[in-house]
Design a protein around this motif. Structure first.
Motif, PDB file in Angstrom:
ATOM      1  N   ARG A  90       0.917  -1.230  -0.086  1.00  0.00           N
ATOM      2  CA  ARG A  90      -0.061  -0.191  -0.140  1.00  0.00           C
ATOM      3  C   ARG A  90       0.887   1.222   0.017  1.00  0.00           C
ATOM      4  N   ALA A  91       1.843   1.249   0.831  1.00  0.00           N
ATOM      5  CA  ALA A  91       2.881   2.323   0.968  1.00  0.00           C
ATOM      6  C   ALA A  91       3.576   2.587  -0.473  1.00  0.00           C
ATOM      7  N   PHE A  92       3.801   1.459  -1.076  1.00  0.00           N
ATOM      8  CA  PHE A  92       4.549   1.399  -2.375  1.00  0.00           C
ATOM      9  C   PHE A  92       3.645   2.266  -3.470  1.00  0.00           C
ATOM     10  N   ILE A  93       2.612   1.728  -3.382  1.00  0.00           N
ATOM     11  CA  ILE A  93       1.581   2.485  -4.483  1.00  0.00           C
ATOM     12  C   ILE A  93       1.385   3.905  -4.036  1.00  0.00           C
ATOM     13  N   GLU A  94       0.951   4.078  -2.812  1.00  0.00           N
ATOM     14  CA  GLU A  94       0.482   5.523  -2.298  1.00  0.00           C
ATOM     15  C   GLU A  94       1.506   6.647  -2.419  1.00  0.00           C
ATOM     16  N   HIS A  95       2.735   6.234  -2.062  1.00  0.00           N
ATOM     17  CA  HIS A  95       3.892   7.232  -2.215  1.00  0.00           C
ATOM     18  C   HIS A  95       4.759   7.169  -3.628  1.00  0.00           C
ATOM     19  N   GLY A  96       4.015   6.465  -4.491  1.00  0.00           N
ATOM     20  CA  GLY A  96       5.045   6.382  -5.789  1.00  0.00           C
ATOM     21  C   GLY A  96       5.995   6.011  -5.859  1.00  0.00           C
ATOM     22  N   LEU A  97       6.554   5.013  -5.092  1.00  0.00           N
ATOM     23  CA  LEU A  97       7.680   4.594  -5.148  1.00  0.00           C
ATOM     24  C   LEU A  97       8.057   3.689  -6.498  1.00  0.00           C
ATOM     25  N   PHE A  98       6.869   3.188  -7.091  1.00  0.00           N
ATOM     26  CA  PHE A  98       7.151   2.790  -8.481  1.00  0.00           C
ATOM     27  C   PHE A  98       7.966   3.546  -9.386  1.00  0.00           C
ATOM     28  N   ASN A  99       8.054   4.992  -9.147  1.00  0.00           N
ATOM     29  CA  ASN A  99       8.606   5.831  -9.971  1.00  0.00           C
ATOM     30  C   ASN A  99      10.314   5.899  -9.846  1.00  0.00           C
ATOM     31  N   GLU A 100      10.499   5.048  -8.700  1.00  0.00           N
ATOM     32  CA  GLU A 100      12.166   5.168  -8.555  1.00  0.00           C
ATOM     33  C   GLU A 100      12.679   3.991  -9.389  1.00  0.00           C
ATOM     34  N   MET A 102      14.053   0.518 -10.183  1.00  0.00           N
ATOM     35  CA  MET A 102      13.800  -0.716  -9.854  1.00  0.00           C
ATOM     36  C   MET A 102      15.136  -1.485  -9.881  1.00  0.00           C
ATOM     37  N   PRO A 103      15.126  -2.602  -8.841  1.00  0.00           N
ATOM     38  CA  PRO A 103      14.092  -2.870  -7.780  1.00  0.00           C
ATOM     39  C   PRO A 103      14.104  -1.888  -6.659  1.00  0.00           C
ATOM     40  N   VAL A 104      12.949  -1.911  -6.315  1.00  0.00           N
ATOM     41  CA  VAL A 104      12.811  -1.149  -4.954  1.00  0.00           C
ATOM     42  C   VAL A 104      12.720  -2.198  -3.736  1.00  0.00           C
ATOM     43  N   LYS A 105      13.675  -2.101  -2.798  1.00  0.00           N
ATOM     44  CA  LYS A 105      13.784  -2.942  -1.763  1.00  0.00           C
ATOM     45  C   LYS A 105      13.578  -2.396  -0.562  1.00  0.00           C
ATOM     46  N   LEU A 106      12.522  -3.209   0.343  1.00  0.00           N
ATOM     47  CA  LEU A 106      12.122  -2.594   1.539  1.00  0.00           C
ATOM     48  C   LEU A 106      12.230  -3.502   2.651  1.00  0.00           C
ATOM     49  N   SER A 107      12.625  -3.258   3.982  1.00  0.00           N
ATOM     50  CA  SER A 107      12.812  -4.017   4.962  1.00  0.00           C
ATOM     51  C   SER A 107      11.933  -3.511   6.234  1.00  0.00           C
ATOM     52  N   PHE A 126       2.708 -10.362  18.215  1.00  0.00           N
ATOM     53  CA  PHE A 126       4.031 -10.714  17.903  1.00  0.00           C
ATOM     54  C   PHE A 126       4.697  -9.496  17.139  1.00  0.00           C
ATOM     55  N   HIS A 127       5.916 -10.147  16.550  1.00  0.00           N
ATOM     56  CA  HIS A 127       6.674  -9.013  15.869  1.00  0.00           C
ATOM     57  C   HIS A 127       7.278  -9.689  14.547  1.00  0.00           C
ATOM     58  N   GLN A 128       7.221  -8.960  13.309  1.00  0.00           N
ATOM     59  CA  GLN A 128       7.898  -9.857  12.088  1.00  0.00           C
ATOM     60  C   GLN A 128       9.118  -8.778  11.524  1.00  0.00           C
ATOM     61  N   PHE A 129      10.147  -9.557  11.414  1.00  0.00           N
ATOM     62  CA  PHE A 129      10.850  -8.917  10.444  1.00  0.00           C
ATOM     63  C   PHE A 129      10.607  -9.270   9.028  1.00  0.00           C
ATOM     64  N   GLY A 130      10.588  -8.255   8.001  1.00  0.00           N
ATOM     65  CA  GLY A 130      10.421  -8.702   6.735  1.00  0.00           C
ATOM     66  C   GLY A 130      11.156  -8.088   5.583  1.00  0.00           C
ATOM     67  N   VAL A 131      10.909  -8.585   4.587  1.00  0.00           N
ATOM     68  CA  VAL A 131      11.605  -7.929   3.533  1.00  0.00           C
ATOM     69  C   VAL A 131      10.728  -7.885   2.101  1.00  0.00           C
ATOM     70  N   GLU A 132      10.636  -6.696   1.166  1.00  0.00           N
ATOM     71  CA  GLU A 132       9.933  -6.831   0.141  1.00  0.00           C
ATOM     72  C   GLU A 132      10.568  -6.077  -1.081  1.00  0.00           C
ATOM     73  N   CYS A 133      10.735  -7.131  -2.082  1.00  0.00           N
ATOM     74  CA  CYS A 133      11.584  -6.446  -3.345  1.00  0.00           C
ATOM     75  C   CYS A 133      10.337  -6.267  -4.575  1.00  0.00           C
ATOM     76  N   PHE A 134      10.410  -5.080  -4.992  1.00  0.00           N
ATOM     77  CA  PHE A 134       9.467  -4.770  -6.013  1.00  0.00           C
ATOM     78  C   PHE A 134      10.187  -4.529  -7.446  1.00  0.00           C
ATOM     79  N   GLY A 135       9.709  -4.949  -8.280  1.00  0.00           N
ATOM     80  CA  GLY A 135      10.074  -4.667  -9.618  1.00  0.00           C
ATOM     81  C   GLY A 135      11.036  -5.393 -10.396  1.00  0.00           C
TER      82      GLY A 135
END
Length: 444
Positions: A90-100, A102-107, A126-135
């Motif tokens: 949702r944040a990737f879409i809302e803040h236009g990170l798709f314009n950066e 690629m790939p956009v890598k978030l943790s 509970f708590h999660q560590f996560g990573v997301e790689c877009f593009g």
């Protein structure tokens, strides 16, 4: 007076002795991810409910049974996040990170909430560590994400661990598989639990993930997704395996892995252990190429994983893996009078500005009690401010490990103490050999 209330069931307090270890684990994970180019993101603890209905899937256990959903004072339905990926997308879409680029890598490290029966390794908060790689649509991205998870486990020295991978195909080849599952499970519908009977026509793959022993036994003989992959998905999965082999990462193909979230496509994987009993999966993820578009963004391939912090800590404990203890107090400043304590407050303030941990008396202890307290804190150095020290403008700093003392001026106390502590640290590093501080500083 009795305690007003206890912590809600399925939650837990993290006390100081444990919090430093968790902080070390979380920071290590984020720093390891940064080595792979992942940058930290922080998303809200709650989102609009439709985000999780659309992403996680309304036929999943999470949406049907486990989400903390309520109406806020404006009448809007909101949900405490049950997992981290949907908010990141949702944040990737809302803040236009798709314009950066690629790939956009978030943790991230984030709290998450699911209404489940509390047990070891499974909490409601509970708590999660996560990573997301877009593009990145290539098998190389899948393998890199997996290798990041592997590197974290390797860093901590986890031994009882195996990687299991599978492919659940793309929407096109999965249609044929869904038909095969419907045909198989329809013959056994009368034996399925009530939840799975509702899933039969809507999403029969969810039956494969059911926790009911009867449904699990029936599912163990169901058709296998790998037999229904299209050529493109089969080639993708084969290349993932080639990359993992090239990285010398051992794995097993497990056709029963489907994951409990509807957004996954193609590669799915789990790191599993035998050290935690039934809670065997300690890290899981995969590819979700259609999720960004499903949530209103442009078609964007993506992959990632999530790792449960609490379950990870239990794994380290089960394998007797020691974590660094709390950092000791560097300096305790004891005082023998109110005037000395005021000076102690000043010196403590000065030295804290240098990044040194320092304590002084704030509860009017006697000198003897102060020194006893300093010992309990594990203070590396102590100094006592009496009338003679204040008058002379000098005090003796005691190194508690060997009892050695060094007299320093109270003017520029912070700078003088830093020289002593650096000298002791270097001497310890050098095996306890004599250390010439003046020579050392002169050669810097």
């Amino acid at each position: 007076m009795p305690i007003l209330t206890k912590a809600p069931r399925g939650t837990g307090d993290v006390l100081p002795g444990e919090s430093s270890k968790i902080r070390f684990v979380e920071s290590t994970m984020l720093e390891t991810a940064e080595c792979f180019g992942f940058k930290e993101i922080r998303t809200p603890g709650f989102e609009h409910t439709e985000l999780f209905n659309r992403s996680v899937g309304d036929t999943t256990d999470i949406v049907q049974k486990e989400m903390y959903t309520f109406n806020d004072k404006g009448g809007r339905s909101v949900t405490l996040k049950p997992e981290g990926t949907a908010g990141a997308v949702r944040a990737f879409i809302e803040h236009g990170l798709f314009n950066e680029q690629m790939p956009v890598k978030l943790s991230y490290v984030t709290p998450a909430y699911r209404y489940e029966k509390p047990q070891s390794g499974r909490l409601r908060e509970f708590h999660q560590f996560g990573v997301e790689c877009f593009g990145a649509a290539t098998p190389a991205a899948d393998a890199e994400v997996i290798s990041l998870g592997k590197q974290i486990f390797d860093f901590f020295g986890v031994k009882d661990l195996r990687l299991e991978i599978n492919s659940i195909g793309c929407p096109e080849c999965r249609k044929k598989y869904q038909d095969a599952l419907k045909s198989y499970f329809s013959e056994k519908e009368d034996k399925l639990c009530g939840t799975c009977k509702g899933r039969l026509n809507r999403n029969p793959m969810r039956i494969l993930d059911c926790k009911s022993p009867i449904c699990s036994e029936i599912a163990s003989h169901a058709p296998v997704i790998l037999d229904y992959l299209c050529d493109e998905c089969r080639e993708h999965f084969e290349l993932v395996q080639k990359y993992l082999n090239a990285m010398e990462i051992e794995f097993t193909v497990n056709p029963s892995i489907v994951r409990g979230l509807d957004y996954y496509t193609r590669t799915v994987f789990e790191f599993v252990t035998g050290s935690l009993g039934a809670q065997s999966a300690v890290c899981a993820g995969g590819r979700y190429d259609g999720l960004t578009e499903e949530l209103g963004g442009n078609p964007t391939p993506a992959c990632g994983f999530a790792l449960g912090i609490e379950r990870f800590m239990l794994l380290l404990q089960a394998e007797n893996i020691e974590l660094p203890p709390e950092n000791p107090i560097d300096l305790y400043i004891a005082s023998m009078s109110p005037e000395g304590n005021i000076l102690a407050a000043k010196l403590a303030s000065d030295i804290r500005n240098e990044g040194v941990t320092c304590l002084f008396d704030t509860v009017n202890r006697s000198l003897k009690a102060q020194m006893k307290f300093a010992g309990k804190t594990g203070a590396l150095f102590t100094v006592v401010l009496g009338d003679d020290e204040i008058k002379a403008g000098k005090a003796k700093v005691k190194y508690m490990a060997d009892g050695s003392e060094t007299e320093i001026g109270l003017d520029d106390f912070a700078e003088n103490f830093m020289q002593i502590s650096i000298g002791k640290a270097v001497a310890e590093f050098d095996g306890g050999n004599d250390f010439d501080l003046s020579s050392f500083l002169g050669n810097m």
